[in-house]
Design a protein around this motif. Structure first.
Motif, mmCIF file in Angstrom:
data_model
loop_
_atom_site.group_PDB
_atom_site.id
_atom_site.type_symbol
_atom_site.label_atom_id
_atom_site.label_comp_id
_atom_site.label_asym_id
_atom_site.label_seq_id
_atom_site.Cartn_x
_atom_site.Cartn_y
_atom_site.Cartn_z
ATOM 1 N N ASP A 186 -46.861 33.858 12.175
ATOM 2 C CA ASP A 186 -47.806 34.855 12.370
ATOM 3 C C ASP A 186 -47.260 36.154 12.750
ATOM 4 N N LEU A 187 -47.722 37.459 12.304
ATOM 5 C CA LEU A 187 -47.152 38.685 12.867
ATOM 6 C C LEU A 187 -48.280 39.279 13.878
ATOM 7 N N ASP A 188 -47.840 39.953 14.994
ATOM 8 C CA ASP A 188 -48.880 40.329 15.883
ATOM 9 C C ASP A 188 -48.624 41.773 16.016
ATOM 10 N N MET A 189 -49.870 42.394 16.377
ATOM 11 C CA MET A 189 -49.856 43.950 16.753
ATOM 12 C C MET A 189 -49.020 44.669 15.691
ATOM 13 N N VAL A 190 -49.693 44.467 14.216
ATOM 14 C CA VAL A 190 -49.204 45.116 13.315
ATOM 15 C C VAL A 190 -49.801 46.731 13.119
ATOM 16 N N LEU A 191 -48.801 47.393 13.019
ATOM 17 C CA LEU A 191 -49.178 48.963 12.930
ATOM 18 C C LEU A 191 -48.563 49.397 11.710
ATOM 19 N N ILE A 192 -49.657 50.276 10.930
ATOM 20 C CA ILE A 192 -49.221 50.766 9.557
ATOM 21 C C ILE A 192 -49.666 52.199 9.568
ATOM 22 N N VAL A 193 -48.835 52.975 9.294
ATOM 23 C CA VAL A 193 -48.788 54.389 9.329
ATOM 24 C C VAL A 193 -48.468 54.931 7.824
ATOM 25 N N THR A 194 -49.549 55.342 7.131
ATOM 26 C CA THR A 194 -49.295 55.718 5.633
ATOM 27 C C THR A 194 -49.332 57.240 5.581
ATOM 28 N N SER A 195 -48.682 57.728 4.619
ATOM 29 C CA SER A 195 -48.652 59.347 4.225
ATOM 30 C C SER A 195 -48.036 59.524 2.762
ATOM 31 N N GLY A 196 -48.683 60.478 2.254
ATOM 32 C CA GLY A 196 -48.050 60.875 0.750
ATOM 33 C C GLY A 196 -47.584 62.081 1.004
ATOM 34 N N TYR A 197 -46.487 62.685 0.080
ATOM 35 C CA TYR A 197 -45.950 63.760 -0.030
ATOM 36 C C TYR A 197 -45.086 64.108 -1.363
ATOM 37 N N SER A 198 -45.138 65.249 -1.548
ATOM 38 C CA SER A 198 -44.137 65.877 -2.657
ATOM 39 C C SER A 198 -43.724 67.238 -2.199
#
Length: 131
Positions: A41-53
């Motif tokens: 198992d994975l605990d405390m999964v933090l995901i930060v997404t962004s897009g750029y050009s």
């Protein structure tokens, strides 16, 4: 002091963008998923997404999962097709036991499209996968 820092390599965790049918709105939607293809198992999964050009930058989106069980996946976000012209970055941080892991998954501009679809691990769908 730098020699004391151990940065473990992430394996068995992927990000995929999947084109799937939305039965509520009767539309074809593109959704981003995080996939845990490990036996732990994975605990405390933090995901930060962004897009750029060079000309555009999206706002930053953050998502937290308390636990992502072994051999499972979770939806991160719905993605609009206009975002595919940008480079989309998913920064993922999680704990496996007492060890923290971090990896950035990058979908380069225009790489998310129907021609790039492939089978996605653990899911019975096709999508674009970054390992």
């Amino acid at each position: 002091m730098k020699n004391d820092i151990i940065i473990p390599k992430v394996t068995g965790v992927y990000v995929a963008v999947v084109n799937e049918y939305n039965s509520i709105y009767k539309t074809q939607d593109w959704n981003a998923y995080i996939i845990n293809d490990q036996d732990v198992d994975l605990d405390m999964v933090l995901i930060v997404t962004s897009g750029y050009s060079k000309q555009k930058t999206t706002s930053v989106f953050r998502k937290k999962l308390d636990k992502l069980p072994a051999k499972s996946y979770a939806k991160i976000e719905l993605m609009q097709e206009a975002l595919f012209a940008l480079t989309n970055k998913f920064q993922v941080t999680f704990f496996e036991g007492n060890t923290m892991f971090e990896k950035t998954y990058t979908f380069r501009e225009n790489t998310i499209n129907e021609k790039a679809l492939q089978p996605i691990p653990l899911m019975s769908v096709k999508g674009v996968l970054v390992k």
